[in-house]
Scaffold this motif. Structure first.
Motif, mmCIF file in Angstrom:
data_model
loop_
_atom_site.group_PDB
_atom_site.id
_atom_site.type_symbol
_atom_site.label_atom_id
_atom_site.label_comp_id
_atom_site.label_asym_id
_atom_site.label_seq_id
_atom_site.Cartn_x
_atom_site.Cartn_y
_atom_site.Cartn_z
ATOM 1 N N CYS A 32 -43.916 -13.339 -51.992
ATOM 2 C CA CYS A 32 -43.420 -11.952 -52.049
ATOM 3 C C CYS A 32 -44.290 -11.095 -51.140
ATOM 4 O O CYS A 32 -45.483 -10.933 -51.390
ATOM 5 N N PRO A 33 -43.713 -10.522 -50.086
ATOM 6 C CA PRO A 33 -44.520 -9.709 -49.163
ATOM 7 C C PRO A 33 -45.130 -8.481 -49.815
ATOM 8 O O PRO A 33 -46.045 -7.886 -49.248
ATOM 9 N N LYS A 34 -44.626 -8.095 -50.979
ATOM 10 C CA LYS A 34 -45.207 -6.937 -51.671
ATOM 11 C C LYS A 34 -46.182 -7.364 -52.768
ATOM 12 O O LYS A 34 -46.655 -6.518 -53.534
ATOM 13 N N PRO A 40 -38.267 -8.791 -59.373
ATOM 14 C CA PRO A 40 -38.195 -8.411 -57.975
ATOM 15 C C PRO A 40 -38.062 -6.904 -57.784
ATOM 16 O O PRO A 40 -37.763 -6.173 -58.730
ATOM 17 N N CYS A 41 -38.244 -6.480 -56.551
ATOM 18 C CA CYS A 41 -38.037 -5.076 -56.228
ATOM 19 C C CYS A 41 -36.538 -4.793 -56.158
ATOM 20 O O CYS A 41 -35.710 -5.695 -56.281
ATOM 21 N N VAL A 44 -33.840 -6.231 -52.817
ATOM 22 C CA VAL A 44 -33.222 -7.532 -52.546
ATOM 23 C C VAL A 44 -31.806 -7.299 -52.024
ATOM 24 O O VAL A 44 -31.030 -6.560 -52.630
ATOM 25 N N CYS A 50 -34.719 -11.463 -48.949
ATOM 26 C CA CYS A 50 -35.824 -10.509 -49.140
ATOM 27 C C CYS A 50 -35.589 -9.294 -48.253
ATOM 28 O O CYS A 50 -35.095 -9.417 -47.131
ATOM 29 N N GLU A 51 -35.983 -8.112 -48.746
ATOM 30 C CA GLU A 51 -35.783 -6.898 -47.943
ATOM 31 C C GLU A 51 -36.703 -6.875 -46.731
ATOM 32 O O GLU A 51 -36.477 -6.115 -45.792
ATOM 33 N N CYS A 57 -35.445 -13.883 -51.666
ATOM 34 C CA CYS A 57 -36.399 -13.184 -52.529
ATOM 35 C C CYS A 57 -37.128 -14.206 -53.402
ATOM 36 O O CYS A 57 -36.511 -15.101 -53.993
ATOM 37 N N ALA A 58 -38.440 -14.057 -53.502
ATOM 38 C CA ALA A 58 -39.267 -15.027 -54.219
ATOM 39 C C ALA A 58 -38.983 -15.040 -55.723
ATOM 40 O O ALA A 58 -39.385 -15.980 -56.419
HETATM 41 S S1 SF4 Z 1 -37.075 -8.812 -52.003
HETATM 42 FE FE1 SF4 Z 1 -38.213 -10.137 -53.461
HETATM 43 S S2 SF4 Z 1 -39.689 -11.269 -52.204
HETATM 44 FE FE2 SF4 Z 1 -38.947 -9.556 -50.969
HETATM 45 S S3 SF4 Z 1 -40.403 -7.895 -51.312
HETATM 46 FE FE3 SF4 Z 1 -38.777 -7.606 -52.818
HETATM 47 S S4 SF4 Z 1 -39.475 -8.699 -54.634
HETATM 48 FE FE4 SF4 Z 1 -40.751 -9.415 -52.936
#
Ligand code: SF4
Length: 379
Positions: A32-34, A40-41, A44, A50-51, A57-58
């Motif tokens: 997850c880059p964040k 998740p954020c 997505v 992943c955004e 998305c992880a």
């Molecule tokens: S989309 Fe998923 S992997 Fe990407 S930043 Fe958001 S939570 Fe993390």
């Protein structure tokens, strides 16, 4: 904002222009880059991408992470002993806003003023004052540099409108956020909207290093522990959509009291999301986003929102009308009243933003919608 996380997102930029992230913490989903632990954020993509980066998305296949504890202030053995800090009283405006939320029918407006412009802020406050219960002032994809949340809360409160302040975990680490929490209390913020925030790769400042020391759930816990009225966002349609209600329950366990519901297509989808969350034990109040589109500029802006879904024909109905402004105000007012009839809904958020240079006109349109909704509720 949800929109709720930001106003005016812009396309992501090439990877080689994005600043390197801070080191990942020991916890969270790998990849997850964040560095989110309670992901998740909301960013997505509908495809599951992943955004930030070109991978799934992880959190897509993970169960919602159960809330465990607040961010630890425990010092590692190498830390210097901390000086005693002063006591900051919880904001009085939060108590008043809790009473308003409990009564229901709250109208909040995304605050449209130009960034770093106190005169624009004052003009928009004058336009909105008396027509809405609070303004929600948060992030902007096209203007990442804003007055700090507490300073804006101070300006807004002084100008006479309750300030519901967006705070993100992208631009500040936990130490800076703890200072912000104290300043927001001192500035008498009515509410604090806690989001993880868009990655810096999305928006106008990809050169900045992303922080993400906390995520929205942990930020909510920290703000709640300091007496703030804490709201969070949830995106009912963002993958994994089935897990969103359970994730909201964990945010409630962390201390969130209000959920702003991202644009999800209309009352049927919002009602379904709320019912599923309530079945799991969510008791917080819900504030759905009402799209405010009054001209082509505001339409362009809202099109950039994460996981945007508008009611069928909503956008075209406004833009193709002879008087788009009047149609947009009428459509938003009708939709707000439909949302307010849903059990569990305690208010609505007039969501969106202006085209460049149209900040005051947008605030005036929001004021007309707010006045129309309040008038209908009282009649
Ligand atoms: S989309 Fe998923 S992997 Fe990407 S930043 Fe958001 S939570 Fe993390």
């Amino acid at each position: 904002m949800s929109r709720l996380t930001t106003v005016g997102r812009v396309p992501s930029v090439p990877a080689d222009r994005i600043a390197a992230p801070a080191p990942a913490p020991a916890t969270g989903a790998a990849g997850c880059p964040k560095h989110m632990e309670y992901g998740p954020c909301g960013g997505v993509e509908f495809s599951g991408r992943c955004e930030v980066a070109d991978h799934a998305c992880a959190f897509l296949s993970l169960a919602p992470v159960r809330w465990r504890d607040a961010p630890s202030a425990a010092s590692p053995a190498s830390a210097m002993p901390a000086d005693p800090t002063g006591h900051v009283e919880p904001p009085r405006a939060a108590s008043r806003m809790r009473e308003r939320v409990a009564a229901g029918g709250v109208v909040i407006a995304d605050f449209p003023s130009r960034a770093l412009d106190a005169e624009s802020l004052a003009a928009c406050v004058r336009a909105l004052s008396g027509s809405v219960d609070a303004v929600l002032a948060g992030d902007s994809g096209t203007a990442r540099v804003q007055f700090p949340p507490a300073y804006r809360a101070h300006l807004l409160s002084d100008a006479g409108v309750p300030a519901w302040m967006g705070v993100n975990a992208r631009d500040r680490n936990r130490v800076a956020l703890e200072g912000e929490a104290a300043a927001l209390a001192h500035a008498d913020a009515a509410g604090v909207h806690c989001v993880t925030g868009d990655h810096t790769g999305i928006g106008s400042r990809p050169d900045a290093a992303p922080v993400f020391d906390l995520d929205s759930t942990r930020l909510a816990a920290m703000m709640a522990a300091r007496g703030h009225l804490v709201s969070v966002a949830e995106a009912p349609l963002s993958p994994p959509a089935d897990a969103r209600p359970a994730r909201l329950l964990e945010k409630q366990r962390a201390g969130a009291e209000v959920c702003f519901v991202n644009h999800a297509g209309g009352p049927v989808a919002v009602r379904a999301f709320i019912e599923r969350a309530q079945d799991l034990g969510v008791t917080m109040g819900f504030i759905p986003c009402v799209p405010v589109i009054v001209d082509r500029g505001s339409a362009e802006l809202i099109r950039g929102f994460t996981s945007l879904a508008l009611p069928d024909g909503y956008l075209a109905g406004v833009l193709e009308a002879r008087d788009a402004r009047a149609q947009g105000i009428a459509a938003a007012s009708r939709l707000a009243l439909e949302f307010l009839a849903i059990p569990g809904v305690v208010g609505v958020d007039l969501s969106g933003g202006p085209g460049a240079g149209r900040e005051l006109e947008f605030a005036e349109a929001e004021a007309e919608i707010g006045a129309a909704v309040v008038s209908a509720l009282r009649s």
